[in-house]
Design an enzyme around this catalytic site. Structure first.
Site, PDB file in Angstrom:
ATOM      1  N   HIS A 182       0.859  -1.190   0.000  1.00 33.75           N
ATOM      2  CA  HIS A 182       0.000   0.000   0.000  1.00 33.75           C
ATOM      3  C   HIS A 182       0.896   1.241   0.000  1.00 33.75           C
ATOM      4  O   HIS A 182       2.083   1.163   0.361  1.00 33.75           O
ATOM      5  CB  HIS A 182      -0.908  -0.010   1.229  1.00 33.75           C
ATOM      6  N   LYS A 202       5.174   1.547   0.852  1.00 37.26           N
ATOM      7  CA  LYS A 202       6.083   1.339  -0.272  1.00 37.26           C
ATOM      8  C   LYS A 202       7.544   1.573   0.120  1.00 37.26           C
ATOM      9  O   LYS A 202       8.425   0.823  -0.286  1.00 37.26           O
ATOM     10  CB  LYS A 202       5.677   2.200  -1.461  1.00 37.26           C
ATOM     11  N   THR A 235       2.354  -5.351  -8.408  1.00 36.78           N
ATOM     12  CA  THR A 235       1.363  -4.443  -8.956  1.00 36.78           C
ATOM     13  C   THR A 235       2.122  -3.264  -9.568  1.00 36.78           C
ATOM     14  O   THR A 235       3.304  -3.053  -9.281  1.00 36.78           O
ATOM     15  CB  THR A 235       0.377  -3.993  -7.867  1.00 36.78           C
ATOM     16  N   THR A 247       2.421   0.238  -9.588  1.00 39.52           N
ATOM     17  CA  THR A 247       3.180   1.292  -8.918  1.00 39.52           C
ATOM     18  C   THR A 247       4.316   0.699  -8.107  1.00 39.52           C
ATOM     19  O   THR A 247       5.451   1.187  -8.164  1.00 39.52           O
ATOM     20  CB  THR A 247       2.256   2.136  -8.017  1.00 39.52           C
ATOM     21  N   THR A 248       4.037  -0.355  -7.374  1.00 32.22           N
ATOM     22  CA  THR A 248       5.082  -1.010  -6.581  1.00 32.22           C
ATOM     23  C   THR A 248       6.189  -1.516  -7.497  1.00 32.22           C
ATOM     24  O   THR A 248       7.378  -1.324  -7.221  1.00 32.22           O
ATOM     25  CB  THR A 248       4.484  -2.170  -5.755  1.00 32.22           C
ATOM     26  N   SER A 251      -2.307  -1.528 -11.271  1.00 29.08           N
ATOM     27  CA  SER A 251      -2.224  -1.117  -9.870  1.00 29.08           C
ATOM     28  C   SER A 251      -3.336  -1.820  -9.096  1.00 29.08           C
ATOM     29  O   SER A 251      -4.322  -2.274  -9.682  1.00 29.08           O
ATOM     30  CB  SER A 251      -2.349   0.408  -9.741  1.00 29.08           C
ATOM     31  N   GLY A 252      -3.165  -1.909  -7.776  1.00 27.39           N
ATOM     32  CA  GLY A 252      -4.142  -2.613  -6.943  1.00 27.39           C
ATOM     33  C   GLY A 252      -5.570  -2.157  -7.157  1.00 27.39           C
ATOM     34  O   GLY A 252      -6.458  -2.978  -7.428  1.00 27.39           O
ATOM     35  N   ASP A 259      -4.346  -6.515  -7.743  1.00 30.54           N
ATOM     36  CA  ASP A 259      -4.410  -7.508  -6.668  1.00 30.54           C
ATOM     37  C   ASP A 259      -5.116  -8.773  -7.161  1.00 30.54           C
ATOM     38  O   ASP A 259      -4.696  -9.891  -6.856  1.00 30.54           O
ATOM     39  CB  ASP A 259      -5.155  -6.950  -5.445  1.00 30.54           C
ATOM     40  N   ASP A 300      -1.369  -1.476   4.788  1.00 34.59           N
ATOM     41  CA  ASP A 300      -1.517  -0.361   5.725  1.00 34.59           C
ATOM     42  C   ASP A 300      -2.823  -0.585   6.482  1.00 34.59           C
ATOM     43  O   ASP A 300      -3.897  -0.284   5.964  1.00 34.59           O
ATOM     44  CB  ASP A 300      -1.547   0.959   4.960  1.00 34.59           C
ATOM     45  N   HIS A 357     -10.257  -0.324  -2.498  1.00 40.43           N
ATOM     46  CA  HIS A 357     -10.346  -1.635  -3.147  1.00 40.43           C
ATOM     47  C   HIS A 357     -10.206  -2.769  -2.130  1.00 40.43           C
ATOM     48  O   HIS A 357      -9.731  -3.855  -2.453  1.00 40.43           O
ATOM     49  CB  HIS A 357      -9.289  -1.751  -4.254  1.00 40.43           C
ATOM     50  N   ASP A 403     -10.925  -6.365  -3.073  1.00 43.31           N
ATOM     51  CA  ASP A 403      -9.874  -7.019  -3.865  1.00 43.31           C
ATOM     52  C   ASP A 403      -8.747  -7.511  -2.962  1.00 43.31           C
ATOM     53  O   ASP A 403      -8.200  -8.599  -3.163  1.00 43.31           O
ATOM     54  CB  ASP A 403      -9.307  -6.063  -4.913  1.00 43.31           C
ATOM     55  N   ARG A 451      -7.644 -14.176   0.794  1.00 45.48           N
ATOM     56  CA  ARG A 451      -8.422 -15.424   0.832  1.00 45.48           C
ATOM     57  C   ARG A 451      -7.841 -16.466  -0.119  1.00 45.48           C
ATOM     58  O   ARG A 451      -7.702 -17.635   0.246  1.00 45.48           O
ATOM     59  CB  ARG A 451      -9.879 -15.135   0.476  1.00 45.48           C
TER      60      ARG A 451
END
Length: 135
Positions: free
Chosen positions: A12, A16, A38, A40-41, A58-59, A64, A84, A91, A94, A100
């Protein structure tokens, strides 16, 4: 697990920097793995740590879920997702779905630095790397 561990790296926004510092600390391990992230990461890790990796959306735009799909199809061995817990995520469904699917498919999942450290210790053992001489 494949010969080259396959690791998803997600963080998140407020986590980062923590992920960058963590990956730098263990770059000798991560350079020997197939990495997924993802968008941005992934871009930040490419720029700041000079790692090669496969990026998804991105997430909030479905990244995700894309990584969750790889977990479900046994194409990811480990997930490091620095979450975070103090900031609401738009989201969140997601995020919950990814957590899960890791549980359903029995994939090791780290959601904070302490559990990420434990995962890296296991990956290091699998790769037969010692803690001495980290890059």
């Amino acid at each position: 697990m494949s010969e080259k561990p396959r690791i998803a790296l997600i963080a998140h926004d407020k986590k980062k920097i923590d992920l960058i510092m963590f990956v730098r600390e263990h770059v000798d391990v991560f350079k020997k793995c197939a990495l997924f992230a993802t968008s941005t990461t992934g871009n930040i890790l490419r720029e700041k740590v000079k790692l090669e990796l496969t990026s998804f959306k991105s997430g909030p735009l479905g990244g995700d879920l894309q990584i969750g799909s790889l977990v479900a199809s046994d194409e990811i061995d480990f997930v490091i997702f620095l979450r975070d817990p103090l900031t609401a995520q738009p989201h969140e469904p997601d995020v919950s779905a990814l957590l899960r699917v890791c549980d359903v498919h029995n994939k090791p999942l780290a959601t904070n630095l302490a559990t990420a450290e434990a995962l890296v210790m296991e990956i290091r053992r699998f790769l037969k790397l010692s803690d001495v001489g980290k890059e």
